[in-house]
Design a protein around this motif. Structure first.
Motif, PDB file in Angstrom:
ATOM      1  N   ASP A  84      73.064  48.188  26.950  1.00 44.06           N
ATOM      2  CA  ASP A  84      74.932  47.807  26.699  1.00 44.06           C
ATOM      3  C   ASP A  84      75.201  48.210  24.868  1.00 44.06           C
ATOM      4  O   ASP A  84      76.237  48.877  24.951  1.00 44.06           O
ATOM      5  CB  ASP A  84      75.176  46.908  27.529  1.00 44.06           C
ATOM      6  N   THR A  85      74.200  48.376  24.391  1.00 45.49           N
ATOM      7  CA  THR A  85      75.022  48.471  23.158  1.00 45.49           C
ATOM      8  C   THR A  85      73.978  49.569  22.333  1.00 45.49           C
ATOM      9  O   THR A  85      74.764  49.990  21.200  1.00 45.49           O
ATOM     10  CB  THR A  85      74.063  47.396  21.854  1.00 45.49           C
ATOM     11  N   GLU A  86      73.655  50.859  23.342  1.00 46.95           N
ATOM     12  CA  GLU A  86      72.977  51.718  23.014  1.00 46.95           C
ATOM     13  C   GLU A  86      74.263  53.041  22.987  1.00 46.95           C
ATOM     14  O   GLU A  86      74.763  52.993  23.890  1.00 46.95           O
ATOM     15  CB  GLU A  86      72.058  52.426  24.192  1.00 46.95           C
ATOM     16  N   LEU A  87      74.374  54.110  22.270  1.00 46.01           N
ATOM     17  CA  LEU A  87      74.994  55.290  22.279  1.00 46.01           C
ATOM     18  C   LEU A  87      74.364  56.523  21.153  1.00 46.01           C
ATOM     19  O   LEU A  87      73.244  56.926  20.835  1.00 46.01           O
ATOM     20  CB  LEU A  87      75.738  54.428  20.251  1.00 46.01           C
ATOM     21  N   VAL A 127      55.282  59.428  20.166  1.00 48.46           N
ATOM     22  CA  VAL A 127      56.111  58.120  19.481  1.00 48.46           C
ATOM     23  C   VAL A 127      56.208  56.743  19.526  1.00 48.46           C
ATOM     24  O   VAL A 127      55.648  56.246  20.832  1.00 48.46           O
ATOM     25  CB  VAL A 127      58.072  59.027  19.969  1.00 48.46           C
ATOM     26  N   ALA A 128      55.754  55.685  18.762  1.00 52.93           N
ATOM     27  CA  ALA A 128      56.022  54.669  18.786  1.00 52.93           C
ATOM     28  C   ALA A 128      56.685  53.899  17.919  1.00 52.93           C
ATOM     29  O   ALA A 128      57.372  54.300  16.847  1.00 52.93           O
ATOM     30  CB  ALA A 128      53.958  54.084  18.399  1.00 52.93           C
ATOM     31  N   TYR A 129      57.977  53.220  18.884  1.00 55.89           N
ATOM     32  CA  TYR A 129      58.846  52.591  18.178  1.00 55.89           C
ATOM     33  C   TYR A 129      58.040  51.262  17.743  1.00 55.89           C
ATOM     34  O   TYR A 129      58.191  50.500  18.996  1.00 55.89           O
ATOM     35  CB  TYR A 129      60.193  52.450  18.902  1.00 55.89           C
ATOM     36  N   LYS A 130      58.471  50.726  16.761  1.00 57.25           N
ATOM     37  CA  LYS A 130      58.742  49.330  16.838  1.00 57.25           C
ATOM     38  C   LYS A 130      60.044  48.526  16.365  1.00 57.25           C
ATOM     39  O   LYS A 130      60.222  49.399  15.464  1.00 57.25           O
ATOM     40  CB  LYS A 130      58.430  48.656  15.560  1.00 57.25           C
ATOM     41  N   ALA A 131      61.573  47.811  16.936  1.00 54.80           N
ATOM     42  CA  ALA A 131      62.617  47.146  17.461  1.00 54.80           C
ATOM     43  C   ALA A 131      62.467  45.771  16.670  1.00 54.80           C
ATOM     44  O   ALA A 131      61.775  44.804  16.569  1.00 54.80           O
ATOM     45  CB  ALA A 131      62.383  47.095  18.638  1.00 54.80           C
ATOM     46  N   THR A 132      63.473  45.508  15.398  1.00 56.05           N
ATOM     47  CA  THR A 132      63.887  44.135  15.333  1.00 56.05           C
ATOM     48  C   THR A 132      64.170  43.204  16.283  1.00 56.05           C
ATOM     49  O   THR A 132      64.065  42.306  16.141  1.00 56.05           O
ATOM     50  CB  THR A 132      64.573  44.642  14.031  1.00 56.05           C
ATOM     51  N   THR A 133      64.815  43.981  17.119  1.00 57.57           N
ATOM     52  CA  THR A 133      65.338  43.092  18.427  1.00 57.57           C
ATOM     53  C   THR A 133      65.191  43.590  20.211  1.00 57.57           C
ATOM     54  O   THR A 133      64.636  45.166  19.881  1.00 57.57           O
ATOM     55  CB  THR A 133      66.738  43.050  18.448  1.00 57.57           C
ATOM     56  N   PRO A 138      68.346  48.927  11.647  1.00 59.65           N
ATOM     57  CA  PRO A 138      69.450  48.898  12.213  1.00 59.65           C
ATOM     58  C   PRO A 138      70.831  49.386  12.128  1.00 59.65           C
ATOM     59  O   PRO A 138      71.309  49.470  11.101  1.00 59.65           O
ATOM     60  CB  PRO A 138      69.721  47.674  12.201  1.00 59.65           C
ATOM     61  N   GLY A 139      71.204  49.853  12.669  1.00 59.80           N
ATOM     62  CA  GLY A 139      72.254  49.841  12.988  1.00 59.80           C
ATOM     63  C   GLY A 139      73.027  51.649  12.471  1.00 59.80           C
ATOM     64  O   GLY A 139      73.640  52.900  12.392  1.00 59.80           O
TER      65      GLY A 139
END
Length: 99
Positions: free
Chosen positions: A52-55, A41-47, A26-27
């Protein structure tokens, strides 16, 4: 911000042949470039995803000088309009925590 590796980059080649995966903490900023006819492409996310937090950072930011394997990639409109890292307000960047 504040990380000793802030603004640095590394790369890995992931392929069906090497069966490699990549864990991006993260980060961390990340991007990918497909050099084959297609890719899954497969993503696994922690949250859960929060737009609104995407950059986004310009893929061709000269300060980062990323050595992409393609010189003229096809990029999304969002990625084409992304700012350079230096132009992103510092309060929007994740804080480095040594813990």
């Amino acid at each position: 911000m504040g990380s000793p590796t802030f603004g640095h980059w590394v790369s890995e080649r992931l392929s069906a042949a090497n069966h490699a995966q990549l864990c991006v903490p993260p980060g961390f900023a990340h991007g990918f470039c497909v050099v084959s006819e297609g890719a899954l492409v497969a993503y696994k996310a922690t949250t859960p995803y929060r737009p609104d937090t995407e950059l986004a950072i310009a893929w061709n930011d000269p300060d980062l000088a990323i050595d992409w394997p393609l010189r003229a990639p096809i990029v999304s409109a969002k990625d084409a309009a992304a700012p350079r890292l230096r132009d992103i307000p510092r309060h929007r960047l994740p804080a480095f925590d040594r813990a």
